[in-house]
Design a protein around this motif. Sequence first.
Motif, PDB file in Angstrom:
ATOM      1  N   GLU A  89       0.733  -1.195  -0.113  1.00 33.70           N
ATOM      2  CA  GLU A  89      -0.009  -0.037   0.083  1.00 33.70           C
ATOM      3  C   GLU A  89       0.861   1.196  -0.102  1.00 33.70           C
ATOM      4  O   GLU A  89       0.559   2.358  -0.480  1.00 33.70           O
ATOM      5  CB  GLU A  89      -0.767  -0.189   1.310  1.00 33.70           C
ATOM      6  CG  GLU A  89      -2.036  -1.152   1.240  1.00 33.70           C
ATOM      7  CD  GLU A  89      -1.166  -2.231   2.045  1.00 33.70           C
ATOM      8  OE1 GLU A  89      -0.136  -2.196   2.346  1.00 33.70           O
ATOM      9  OE2 GLU A  89      -1.895  -3.307   2.322  1.00 33.70           O
ATOM     10  N   LEU A  90       2.015   1.243   0.613  1.00 32.25           N
ATOM     11  CA  LEU A  90       2.895   2.435   0.664  1.00 32.25           C
ATOM     12  C   LEU A  90       3.570   2.615  -0.725  1.00 32.25           C
ATOM     13  O   LEU A  90       4.293   1.750  -1.202  1.00 32.25           O
ATOM     14  CB  LEU A  90       3.919   2.147   1.803  1.00 32.25           C
ATOM     15  CG  LEU A  90       3.343   2.024   2.903  1.00 32.25           C
ATOM     16  CD1 LEU A  90       4.569   1.688   4.017  1.00 32.25           C
ATOM     17  CD2 LEU A  90       2.490   3.167   3.577  1.00 32.25           C
ATOM     18  N   PRO A  91       3.320   3.979  -1.202  1.00 35.11           N
ATOM     19  CA  PRO A  91       4.057   4.285  -2.403  1.00 35.11           C
ATOM     20  C   PRO A  91       5.368   4.196  -2.293  1.00 35.11           C
ATOM     21  O   PRO A  91       6.041   4.766  -1.334  1.00 35.11           O
ATOM     22  CB  PRO A  91       3.252   5.474  -3.083  1.00 35.11           C
ATOM     23  CG  PRO A  91       2.863   6.213  -1.683  1.00 35.11           C
ATOM     24  CD  PRO A  91       2.366   5.023  -0.722  1.00 35.11           C
ATOM     25  N   PRO A  92       6.254   3.938  -3.303  1.00 33.74           N
ATOM     26  CA  PRO A  92       7.768   4.107  -3.307  1.00 33.74           C
ATOM     27  C   PRO A  92       8.153   5.484  -3.345  1.00 33.74           C
ATOM     28  O   PRO A  92       7.483   6.429  -4.029  1.00 33.74           O
ATOM     29  CB  PRO A  92       8.288   3.249  -4.461  1.00 33.74           C
ATOM     30  CG  PRO A  92       7.126   3.368  -5.364  1.00 33.74           C
ATOM     31  CD  PRO A  92       6.042   3.195  -4.741  1.00 33.74           C
ATOM     32  N   PRO A  93       9.295   6.057  -2.444  1.00 33.39           N
ATOM     33  CA  PRO A  93       9.580   7.307  -2.558  1.00 33.39           C
ATOM     34  C   PRO A  93      10.691   7.451  -3.848  1.00 33.39           C
ATOM     35  O   PRO A  93      10.959   6.296  -4.281  1.00 33.39           O
ATOM     36  CB  PRO A  93      10.479   7.511  -1.192  1.00 33.39           C
ATOM     37  CG  PRO A  93      10.851   6.073  -0.979  1.00 33.39           C
ATOM     38  CD  PRO A  93       9.837   5.221  -1.452  1.00 33.39           C
ATOM     39  N   THR A  94      10.848   8.568  -4.234  1.00 36.49           N
ATOM     40  CA  THR A  94      11.881   8.889  -5.441  1.00 36.49           C
ATOM     41  C   THR A  94      13.130   9.158  -4.695  1.00 36.49           C
ATOM     42  O   THR A  94      13.028  10.227  -4.026  1.00 36.49           O
ATOM     43  CB  THR A  94      11.170   9.925  -6.312  1.00 36.49           C
ATOM     44  OG1 THR A  94       9.981   9.645  -6.619  1.00 36.49           O
ATOM     45  CG2 THR A  94      12.320   9.887  -7.569  1.00 36.49           C
ATOM     46  N   LEU A  95      13.924   8.637  -5.006  1.00 36.36           N
ATOM     47  CA  LEU A  95      15.451   8.860  -4.310  1.00 36.36           C
ATOM     48  C   LEU A  95      16.373   9.279  -5.464  1.00 36.36           C
ATOM     49  O   LEU A  95      16.476   8.469  -6.582  1.00 36.36           O
ATOM     50  CB  LEU A  95      15.854   7.380  -3.651  1.00 36.36           C
ATOM     51  CG  LEU A  95      15.048   6.885  -2.852  1.00 36.36           C
ATOM     52  CD1 LEU A  95      15.528   5.654  -2.240  1.00 36.36           C
ATOM     53  CD2 LEU A  95      14.940   7.777  -1.391  1.00 36.36           C
ATOM     54  N   ASP A  96      17.310   9.804  -5.204  1.00 37.71           N
ATOM     55  CA  ASP A  96      18.555  10.240  -6.105  1.00 37.71           C
ATOM     56  C   ASP A  96      19.560   8.883  -6.206  1.00 37.71           C
ATOM     57  O   ASP A  96      19.633   8.289  -5.154  1.00 37.71           O
ATOM     58  CB  ASP A  96      19.122  11.439  -6.029  1.00 37.71           C
ATOM     59  CG  ASP A  96      19.865  11.647  -4.517  1.00 37.71           C
ATOM     60  OD1 ASP A  96      20.771  10.832  -4.432  1.00 37.71           O
ATOM     61  OD2 ASP A  96      19.388  12.352  -3.551  1.00 37.71           O
ATOM     62  N   ASP A  97      20.324   9.023  -6.804  1.00 33.60           N
ATOM     63  CA  ASP A  97      21.183   7.813  -7.430  1.00 33.60           C
ATOM     64  C   ASP A  97      22.110   7.594  -5.944  1.00 33.60           C
ATOM     65  O   ASP A  97      22.431   6.351  -5.485  1.00 33.60           O
ATOM     66  CB  ASP A  97      22.008   8.021  -8.422  1.00 33.60           C
ATOM     67  CG  ASP A  97      21.131   7.834  -9.646  1.00 33.60           C
ATOM     68  OD1 ASP A  97      20.149   7.421  -9.403  1.00 33.60           O
ATOM     69  OD2 ASP A  97      21.927   7.948 -10.779  1.00 33.60           O
ATOM     70  N   ALA A  98      22.750   8.568  -5.390  1.00 28.46           N
ATOM     71  CA  ALA A  98      23.557   8.387  -4.228  1.00 28.46           C
ATOM     72  C   ALA A  98      23.005   7.888  -3.005  1.00 28.46           C
ATOM     73  O   ALA A  98      23.392   6.995  -2.437  1.00 28.46           O
ATOM     74  CB  ALA A  98      24.463   9.629  -4.020  1.00 28.46           C
ATOM     75  N   THR A  99      21.611   8.557  -2.968  1.00 29.03           N
ATOM     76  CA  THR A  99      20.962   8.179  -1.550  1.00 29.03           C
ATOM     77  C   THR A  99      20.516   6.515  -1.710  1.00 29.03           C
ATOM     78  O   THR A  99      20.511   5.792  -0.808  1.00 29.03           O
ATOM     79  CB  THR A  99      19.574   8.904  -1.636  1.00 29.03           C
ATOM     80  OG1 THR A  99      20.174  10.527  -1.519  1.00 29.03           O
ATOM     81  CG2 THR A  99      18.827   8.789  -0.272  1.00 29.03           C
ATOM     82  N   ARG A 100      20.036   6.213  -2.969  1.00 35.07           N
ATOM     83  CA  ARG A 100      19.822   4.960  -3.288  1.00 35.07           C
ATOM     84  C   ARG A 100      20.625   3.789  -2.992  1.00 35.07           C
ATOM     85  O   ARG A 100      20.444   2.809  -2.328  1.00 35.07           O
ATOM     86  CB  ARG A 100      18.975   4.675  -4.585  1.00 35.07           C
ATOM     87  CG  ARG A 100      18.135   3.450  -4.595  1.00 35.07           C
ATOM     88  CD  ARG A 100      17.403   3.469  -6.388  1.00 35.07           C
ATOM     89  NE  ARG A 100      18.460   3.626  -7.177  1.00 35.07           N
ATOM     90  CZ  ARG A 100      18.230   4.702  -8.081  1.00 35.07           C
ATOM     91  NH1 ARG A 100      17.155   5.290  -7.977  1.00 35.07           N
ATOM     92  NH2 ARG A 100      19.000   5.038  -9.081  1.00 35.07           N
ATOM     93  N   ALA A 101      21.753   4.120  -3.491  1.00 40.53           N
ATOM     94  CA  ALA A 101      22.870   3.244  -3.507  1.00 40.53           C
ATOM     95  C   ALA A 101      23.315   3.051  -2.044  1.00 40.53           C
ATOM     96  O   ALA A 101      24.011   2.078  -1.529  1.00 40.53           O
ATOM     97  CB  ALA A 101      24.104   3.753  -4.176  1.00 40.53           C
ATOM     98  N   ARG A 102      23.438   4.166  -1.205  1.00 41.42           N
ATOM     99  CA  ARG A 102      23.666   4.272   0.079  1.00 41.42           C
ATOM    100  C   ARG A 102      22.653   3.275   1.009  1.00 41.42           C
ATOM    101  O   ARG A 102      22.991   2.480   1.824  1.00 41.42           O
ATOM    102  CB  ARG A 102      23.806   5.645   0.715  1.00 41.42           C
ATOM    103  CG  ARG A 102      24.711   5.804   2.007  1.00 41.42           C
ATOM    104  CD  ARG A 102      24.636   7.274   2.395  1.00 41.42           C
ATOM    105  NE  ARG A 102      23.263   7.866   2.592  1.00 41.42           N
ATOM    106  CZ  ARG A 102      22.560   8.467   3.621  1.00 41.42           C
ATOM    107  NH1 ARG A 102      23.440   8.257   4.871  1.00 41.42           N
ATOM    108  NH2 ARG A 102      21.661   8.810   3.599  1.00 41.42           N
ATOM    109  N   ALA A 103      21.432   3.645   0.658  1.00 46.05           N
ATOM    110  CA  ALA A 103      20.267   2.798   1.116  1.00 46.05           C
ATOM    111  C   ALA A 103      20.527   1.239   0.989  1.00 46.05           C
ATOM    112  O   ALA A 103      20.038   0.390   1.782  1.00 46.05           O
ATOM    113  CB  ALA A 103      18.915   3.635   1.149  1.00 46.05           C
ATOM    114  N   GLU A 104      20.857   1.347  -0.047  1.00 41.35           N
ATOM    115  CA  GLU A 104      20.838  -0.186  -0.661  1.00 41.35           C
ATOM    116  C   GLU A 104      21.857  -1.008   0.097  1.00 41.35           C
ATOM    117  O   GLU A 104      21.696  -2.328   0.646  1.00 41.35           O
ATOM    118  CB  GLU A 104      21.038  -0.467  -2.181  1.00 41.35           C
ATOM    119  CG  GLU A 104      19.821  -0.165  -2.996  1.00 41.35           C
ATOM    120  CD  GLU A 104      19.972   0.031  -4.397  1.00 41.35           C
ATOM    121  OE1 GLU A 104      19.171   0.096  -5.001  1.00 41.35           O
ATOM    122  OE2 GLU A 104      21.284   0.122  -4.912  1.00 41.35           O
ATOM    123  N   LEU A 105      22.943  -0.586   0.374  1.00 43.46           N
ATOM    124  CA  LEU A 105      24.286  -1.211   1.060  1.00 43.46           C
ATOM    125  C   LEU A 105      23.887  -1.166   2.327  1.00 43.46           C
ATOM    126  O   LEU A 105      24.326  -2.378   2.835  1.00 43.46           O
ATOM    127  CB  LEU A 105      25.461  -0.371   0.766  1.00 43.46           C
ATOM    128  CG  LEU A 105      26.823  -0.988   0.808  1.00 43.46           C
ATOM    129  CD1 LEU A 105      26.895  -2.119  -0.460  1.00 43.46           C
ATOM    130  CD2 LEU A 105      27.976  -0.213   0.333  1.00 43.46           C
TER     131      LEU A 105
END
Lengths: 226, 226
Positions: free
Chosen positions: A3-19
Motif C-alpha cells: 500500500e505504501l507508494p515508493p519514494p523517489t530517491l537520487d542515485d547516491a541516496t539509493r546506493a547508500r540505502a541499498e548497501l
Amino acid sequence: MTELPPPTLDDATRARAELALCGLMAYRELTAFERLSSDARFSPTIIDRVALARLAVHEFGHYERVVEVITSRGAEPTDSMEPFVASIDALHDRTRPGDWYESLMKAHVIDSVSGDFYVAISRGLDPDVRGLVQEVQALDAQNQWLHERLQEALAEDPRLASRLALWGRRLLGEALTQARRIADSGLFNDALITEADEAGEEPLGVLFAQLVENHSRRMAALGLTA
Amino acid sequence: MTELPPPTLDDATRARAELALCGLMAYRELTAFERLSSDARFSPTIIDRVALARLAVHEFGHYERVVEVITSRGAEPTDSMEPFVASIDALHDRTRPGDWYESLMKAHVIDSVSGDFYVAISRGLDPDVRGLVQEVQALDAQNQWLHERLQEALAEDPRLASRLALWGRRLLGEALTQARRIADSGLFNDALITEADEAGEEPLGVLFAQLVENHSRRMAALGLTA
C-alpha cells in the motif's frame, strides 16, 4: 506492505540505502543463525533439535547470499554490517527464549517483522535489491513449518497459549523498538519517507502501524491474542 | 590407520556395526554443529564468527548425509544415535572451549581423533560405509583451514602455544576416554578386534596407540608439544 507508494530517491541516496539494507540483513541473518543454533541444543527431542538446526542453516544461507551482493558492489561486508551490530545484539539480548517453543516463536515473529521492515525500506530501491529482500525474507517453507509446528504445540498444550501470546507481544515490542532505532539512524531516512508522513502524520507512523497490523494477523492465525 | 588388517565379520555383525557407526557419526556431527555455532558468537571478529559458523554448517551437511544412509537402510536415525548421546554429550560438557582459539583447537583435535576412530571401526565394513567415513571425516578443506588459522594465531602470539598445547592434551584425553567407552559398549567389538589384540596385547592397545601417535604428529605440525 504494497500500500505504501515508493519514494523517489537520487542515485547516491539509493546506493547508500541499498548497501545499508544489505548490511542490516546480513547481520540479522548471521545472528539469527547463531542464536537459533545455540537454542537448538535445548530442544525437547533430537528431531526438534535437528529442525531448529536446519532452520539456522537456512538463515546462514541467506547471510551468504546477501554478502555476495555486498561484495559484488565492491563493499566490505563487515563495514556494511557494523552500523547494525549494537541494535541487533541488543534485540537478541533482550529476547532470550526460555525454551524451545519460545525459540520457535521468536524466529517466527522476528523473521516476519524484519521481513516487513525490509520490504518497506526497499520500496524505492533497485529491482535486484527488492528481489534479494524477497528471497531472504519470503514467507517460505521454513516459515510455514514454524507456523505449523507452533499450531501443533498449541493444540497439544492449551496452557502454552497465554505464555506464547505474552511472549509474542514482548517480541513485537522489542522488534519495533530496534526498528525505530534503525530508522532514526539516518541511514534510511529518505528511503522510508511516505506521502502520509509528509502530509503531517507522526513520522513513520503509517509504516509502524502496518508492522503491528501484520503481526496481529499472524498471531490471530495461530489463535493467539496479539 | 591402514596398517591394521580388516577383521572378518559375519553379515549380521557387520550390518549392526554399520548402523551403529552411522548413528555415532550422525550424533557427533549434529553436536559438533550445535557447539561450534554456539561458540561462534564469542569469536574476536565478525570474519572469525563467520568462519566458525561456516565450519558448523559444514558439519550439519555431514549429519544430513549420514542420516540419508541410515534412512536408506530402513532404520530410524534417532534410534541409531541414541546409544551415543550420553558419551558424546559428556565429551562436550567436559571440553567447553574458553575462547575462539580453544574452539578451533577442539574442532581440529576432536574431528581428527574421531575420524581416525571411525576409520578403524570401518575397516571390515561395506565399501559404501567406508566411503561415507572418508566423505565425513576426510582431512578436507575445512580441516586444512583450521590448521592454517591455528598456525597463524600461534605465530602472532607465541604465549598461545603453551595454553593450546595443554588444551590439546586435555582434548585428546577426553576423546580417548569416550572412544574407550564406546569401544566397551559392545556395539563394535568384533569390528574393532585386530590380530595384535588376539595375539595377547592389551585389548585395543594397538588402535589407541595409533590414535595417540596420529594426534602427536598433528600437534607437532602446529609446533606444539603433544
